[in-house]
Design a protein around this motif. Structure first.
Motif, PDB file in Angstrom:
ATOM      1  N   ALA A  37     -11.184   5.498   4.587  1.00  0.00           N
ATOM      2  CA  ALA A  37     -10.229   4.401   4.590  1.00  0.00           C
ATOM      3  C   ALA A  37     -10.653   3.293   3.642  1.00  0.00           C
ATOM      4  N   GLU A  59     -11.758   0.419   6.321  1.00  0.00           N
ATOM      5  CA  GLU A  59     -12.181   0.956   7.608  1.00  0.00           C
ATOM      6  C   GLU A  59     -13.000  -0.071   8.379  1.00  0.00           C
ATOM      7  N   THR A 119      -5.726   8.817  16.651  1.00  0.00           N
ATOM      8  CA  THR A 119      -5.590   8.973  15.207  1.00  0.00           C
ATOM      9  C   THR A 119      -4.402   9.890  14.931  1.00  0.00           C
ATOM     10  N   GLU A 135      -5.203   4.545  14.220  1.00  0.00           N
ATOM     11  CA  GLU A 135      -5.449   4.862  12.824  1.00  0.00           C
ATOM     12  C   GLU A 135      -4.539   6.000  12.396  1.00  0.00           C
ATOM     13  N   PRO A 146      -6.514   1.897   9.373  1.00  0.00           N
ATOM     14  CA  PRO A 146      -5.768   1.339  10.499  1.00  0.00           C
ATOM     15  C   PRO A 146      -4.272   1.539  10.289  1.00  0.00           C
TER      16      PRO A 146
END
Length: 268
Positions: A12, A15, A50, A232, A246
């Motif tokens: 990410a 992150e 996720t 996420e 996110p």
């Protein structure tokens, strides 16, 4: 602890610090000569939901099945890289696959109740592990059904054939069956695609509640569902992880034009 050298990472852009439950390092997966997953790298946080999004055929379901080694059952497949659960490579040859699948449960697109009673569906896993005490089984069945938010609906129907339940009840029964063996991770492969809106809402509420007890990874084609339930989101395209982070960032401030175009409905 099995030590694994980290490989290529595609993680990410923003992150946040999180406790890592699943670590993916330079994961490549092949069906025969077809390169289905290409150098995937990401971290999946503990006790988070996720969401995996992307068009059909992008590799997200294959990736999901890598997490509990369900792809091992297929002929002519090959995996490179590593996939870590609590820091240990689940593809190490010393890993007990039966124990792995106890830790990592799965709920499929179509509800898959066994052709037996509601009670026996839930008790199946604990019995397979050697549990025979009826009082303990009764407690586990009730706890699992409560955990799947379906106990009040089925408490007087435990001897009823599970195949006679509604689609939404069958799906929550399958979630309860997975919960009965106390998994650390639950994988969902489009769990609401065959359900009506009311049943879909119940499953989404359940997913948000379940992250208190385990880690959830959800494949979905429903962008609004990903936005509603996930902490996420990871966007796959052509076997590659384009972007992960996110959910609010991915949907509102994507860092890649391809992500923006997919979420905006320009392709897929």
């Amino acid at each position: 602890m099995i030590k694994v050298k980290a490989g290529v990472r595609t993680e990410a852009k923003k992150e946040i610090k999180k406790e890592i439950k699943i670590g993916v390092r330079d994961l490549n997966f092949y069906y025969g000569e077809k390169h289905v997953l290409k150098h995937v790298g990401m971290n999946i946080g503990n006790h988070q939901v996720t969401a995996l999004i992307g068009p059909s055929g992008c590799g997200k379901s294959t990736f999901l099945r890598c997490i509990n080694r369900m792809n091992d059952r297929l002929a002519h497949v090959r995996m490179e890289g590593s996939l870590l659960l609590d820091g240990e490579n689940i593809y190490d040859r010393r890993v007990d696959i039966t124990l792995l699948r106890k830790k990592v449960g799965m709920v499929f697109q179509q509800p898959t109740p066994f052709p037996m009673s509601v009670y026996d569906n839930i008790a199946y896993g604990p019995r397979l592990q050697g549990l025979r005490d009826r009082h303990i089984l009764d407690r586990k069945v009730e706890e699992a059904l409560r955990g799947a938010a379906v106990y009040e609906e089925l408490r007087d129907s435990l001897d009823r054939p599970a195949l006679g339940l509604s689609g939404g009840q069958q799906q929550r029964l399958c979630i309860a069956r997975a919960l009965a063996v106390e998994p650390e991770v639950l994988l969902f492969d489009e769990p609401t695609s065959a359900l009506d809106p009311v049943s879909t809402l119940k499953i989404e509420e359940l997913m948000r509640a379940l992250k208190k007890r385990c880690t959830l990874v959800v494949v979905t084609h429903n962008m609004q569902q990903a936005l509603r339930v996930s902490d996420e989101t990871a966007f796959f395209l052509g076997g590659e992880l384009v972007e992960a982070g996110p959910t609010q960032d991915i949907f509102l401030r994507p860092g890649n034009r391809l992500t923006q175009d997919y979420i905006g409905g320009r392709f897929g």
